[in-house]
Structures are given as structure tokens and as C-alpha cells.
Design a protein around this motif. Structure first.
Motif, PDB file in Angstrom:
ATOM      1  N   PHE A 150      -0.004  -3.102  14.375  1.00  0.00           N
ATOM      2  CA  PHE A 150       1.122  -3.694  13.667  1.00  0.00           C
ATOM      3  C   PHE A 150       1.355  -3.042  12.305  1.00  0.00           C
ATOM      4  O   PHE A 150       2.311  -3.382  11.614  1.00  0.00           O
ATOM      5  N   ILE A 151       0.471  -2.128  11.910  1.00  0.00           N
ATOM      6  CA  ILE A 151       0.595  -1.487  10.607  1.00  0.00           C
ATOM      7  C   ILE A 151       1.360  -0.170  10.756  1.00  0.00           C
ATOM      8  O   ILE A 151       1.044   0.627  11.632  1.00  0.00           O
ATOM      9  N   PRO A 152       2.371   0.100   9.936  1.00  0.00           N
ATOM     10  CA  PRO A 152       3.140   1.345  10.041  1.00  0.00           C
ATOM     11  C   PRO A 152       2.240   2.570  10.048  1.00  0.00           C
ATOM     12  O   PRO A 152       1.271   2.647   9.309  1.00  0.00           O
ATOM     13  N   LYS A 153       2.553   3.515  10.922  1.00  0.00           N
ATOM     14  CA  LYS A 153       1.723   4.708  11.070  1.00  0.00           C
ATOM     15  C   LYS A 153       2.614   5.915  11.344  1.00  0.00           C
ATOM     16  O   LYS A 153       3.822   5.820  11.404  1.00  0.00           O
ATOM     17  N   GLY A 154       1.975   7.081  11.520  1.00  0.00           N
ATOM     18  CA  GLY A 154       2.729   8.276  11.869  1.00  0.00           C
ATOM     19  C   GLY A 154       3.680   8.695  10.772  1.00  0.00           C
ATOM     20  O   GLY A 154       3.404   8.589   9.591  1.00  0.00           O
ATOM     21  N   THR A 155       4.859   9.174  11.177  1.00  0.00           N
ATOM     22  CA  THR A 155       5.828   9.674  10.204  1.00  0.00           C
ATOM     23  C   THR A 155       6.262   8.611   9.220  1.00  0.00           C
ATOM     24  O   THR A 155       6.526   8.900   8.068  1.00  0.00           O
ATOM     25  N   LEU A 156       6.369   7.373   9.672  1.00  0.00           N
ATOM     26  CA  LEU A 156       6.848   6.316   8.790  1.00  0.00           C
ATOM     27  C   LEU A 156       5.792   5.884   7.775  1.00  0.00           C
ATOM     28  O   LEU A 156       6.099   5.162   6.827  1.00  0.00           O
ATOM     29  N   ALA A 157       4.546   6.308   7.964  1.00  0.00           N
ATOM     30  CA  ALA A 157       3.480   5.887   7.049  1.00  0.00           C
ATOM     31  C   ALA A 157       3.696   6.439   5.644  1.00  0.00           C
ATOM     32  O   ALA A 157       3.193   5.891   4.671  1.00  0.00           O
ATOM     33  N   ALA A 158       4.426   7.538   5.517  1.00  0.00           N
ATOM     34  CA  ALA A 158       4.643   8.157   4.207  1.00  0.00           C
ATOM     35  C   ALA A 158       5.699   7.417   3.389  1.00  0.00           C
ATOM     36  O   ALA A 158       5.889   7.705   2.210  1.00  0.00           O
ATOM     37  N   LEU A 159       6.390   6.481   3.995  1.00  0.00           N
ATOM     38  CA  LEU A 159       7.446   5.764   3.298  1.00  0.00           C
ATOM     39  C   LEU A 159       6.870   4.685   2.391  1.00  0.00           C
ATOM     40  O   LEU A 159       5.766   4.192   2.607  1.00  0.00           O
ATOM     41  N   SER A 160       7.660   4.299   1.389  1.00  0.00           N
ATOM     42  CA  SER A 160       7.247   3.198   0.524  1.00  0.00           C
ATOM     43  C   SER A 160       7.391   1.890   1.302  1.00  0.00           C
ATOM     44  O   SER A 160       8.055   1.838   2.345  1.00  0.00           O
ATOM     45  N   ASN A 161       6.754   0.837   0.801  1.00  0.00           N
ATOM     46  CA  ASN A 161       6.845  -0.466   1.471  1.00  0.00           C
ATOM     47  C   ASN A 161       8.297  -0.925   1.587  1.00  0.00           C
ATOM     48  O   ASN A 161       8.707  -1.477   2.615  1.00  0.00           O
ATOM     49  N   ARG A 162       9.076  -0.714   0.542  1.00  0.00           N
ATOM     50  CA  ARG A 162      10.481  -1.125   0.579  1.00  0.00           C
ATOM     51  C   ARG A 162      11.248  -0.346   1.649  1.00  0.00           C
ATOM     52  O   ARG A 162      12.049  -0.898   2.385  1.00  0.00           O
ATOM     53  N   GLU A 163      10.976   0.958   1.735  1.00  0.00           N
ATOM     54  CA  GLU A 163      11.650   1.791   2.737  1.00  0.00           C
ATOM     55  C   GLU A 163      11.266   1.365   4.148  1.00  0.00           C
ATOM     56  O   GLU A 163      12.114   1.355   5.057  1.00  0.00           O
TER      57      GLU A 163
END
Length: 223
Positions: A150-163
């Protein structure tokens, strides 16, 4: 509690005896002592809630050395605000176990601060069973490794929490105006976050962005 009408079916009997896993789930050791476990059940299924509460009552009787408590909510989107607040208020030696739909857990994972993740375990309602609850209570100084789903991973992991939150709401079909109202920001800021996300993950247009979100989140996050 063992009646399938509570929505658990025959999952109760499938328990591994190696002390490290249940139904294929692994538990990763965490050194700090846990003195209390707080369960939060979020569902509008009264039979399911009653079944889990009965299990927790039995576990409380079996494990008198650790304090168990539970709270409930109706599983609506508003529950995310309640649960997020509870996570922030929990003491350092309290493990919080959130049992909710996959959709709600995804929302929570995007809004949860990193410092709270060591003290929170996510279990989706369709995977909840007595064997998992028992494993957690029996070994409270562990974290459920599968919560990472359930925790963001992969390419989206580099995004900020708001993003990440903007991405999730876009995937769910929310308009920029609705997202702005939820996050307390204006529409232009939402658009800026979307542009920033597209640059970071290498998407040149909105269609590419939505395709990436569908790949990441899957065709649906309900369940």
C-alpha cells in the motif's frame, strides 16, 4: 467468530507453524518494545466488524501481558481523516493496526508521514483473518512486511507526498477543483503539481500520465 457469515470464510484454519509467517505473509522483526496494540476497523459491514471484535476479545483474554484496544469507523472517505489523526496521536510504544478497504488504505498510505510507518500495519478487509490478528498480537515487536503493497513505490516513489496524493485523486477521477478543495489548495497549484509529476516520471501529456497511474494502481483500487 469462526462462522463464515462474518466474511472470513475458511481462512482461519490456514496457519503456518514456522513462527515467521501466516498464509504467505512475512513478518519483519522490529527491535523496539510495543506495550499496546490499537486496532481500527473501518467497514460498513456490521457482521465483519462484530467478527473482528469477537476475535480481539478472545485475544485479549489469551494475551493479558499487552493492552489491546479497538475503534471503528464506517469505511467512508471521511474515515481517512479520522484515522490519520489517530495515527499522529498514538504513543511511541503503540502499534496501530488499520483494517480497511484497499481503496482507503491507499489514501492513507499517500497521506501518512514517514515517521509513523514503523508503528502502523495495514490489513485489507478481504485479507483479514484470525491467524493474522493472532500473529500480530503474539509478536507485537514486528512489522507486517506486506503493508508495503500500500506504500507508493517505483517511479512514483520519487514524488513528494502532496504530489502522490494528487496522483491518487486524479486516478480516482477527481477534478482539479475537487482535489483543490480536499487538499486546501487552489486549482492552479493542483495543475502545477500535475505538471511537476509529469516531468518527474517522463510523461509528455495527460494521456501518458493516466496510463502510468493505471499501471501503478491497477484497473481498480476498490476491495
Amino acid at each position: 467468530m469462526y462462522d463464515s457469515r462474518y466474511g472470513f470464510g475458511n481462512k482461519f484454519s490456514r496457519v503456518m507453524d514456522d513462527g515467521r509467517g501466516v498464509n504467505g505473509y512475512d513478518f519483519d522483526y522490529h527491535a523496539d518494545d510495543i506495550s499496546e496494540i490499537s486496532f481500527h476497523l473501518s467497514s460498513n459491514n456490521s457482521y465483519f466488524l462484530q467478527g473482528v471484535k469477537c476475535s480481539l476479545l478472545k485475544l485479549q483474554q489469551q494475551y493479558g501481558n499487552i493492552a489491546l484496544e479497538h475503534t471503528t469507523s464506517d469505511g467512508s472517505a471521511r474515515s481517512a481523516l479520522l484515522i490519520s489523526e489517530m495515527m499522529r496521536e498514538k504513543k511511541s510504544r503503540t502499534l496501530m493496526v488499520v483494517i480497511a478497504s484497499t481503496a482507503l488504505l491507499n489514501i492513507l498510505s499517500l497521506s501518512m508521514e514517514q515517521r509513523y510507518r514503523d508503528r502502523v500495519v495495514f490489513i485489507s478487509t478481504n485479507e483479514c483473518c484470525t491467524s493474522l490478528l493472532t500473529q500480530i498480537v503474539d509478536s507485537p515487536n514486528t512489522t507486517w512486511a506486506r503493508r508495503d503493497k500500500f506504500i507508493p513505490k517505483g517511479t512514483l516513489a520519487a514524488l513528494s507526498n502532496r504530489e502522490k496524493r494528487v496522483c491518487y485523486y486524479l486516478f480516482r477521477g477527481y477534478t482539479p477543483k475537487m482535489i483543490g478543495a480536499i487538499l486546501g489548495i487552489n486549482i492552479k497549484t493542483v495543475s502545477s503539481h500535475r505538471v511537476s509529476v509529469m516531468k518527474k516520471i517522463g510523461c509528455t501529456n495527460k494521456i501518458g500520465l493516466y496510463k502510468t497511474l493505471r499501471v501503478y494502481y491497477g484497473t481498480s483500487v476498490e476491495g
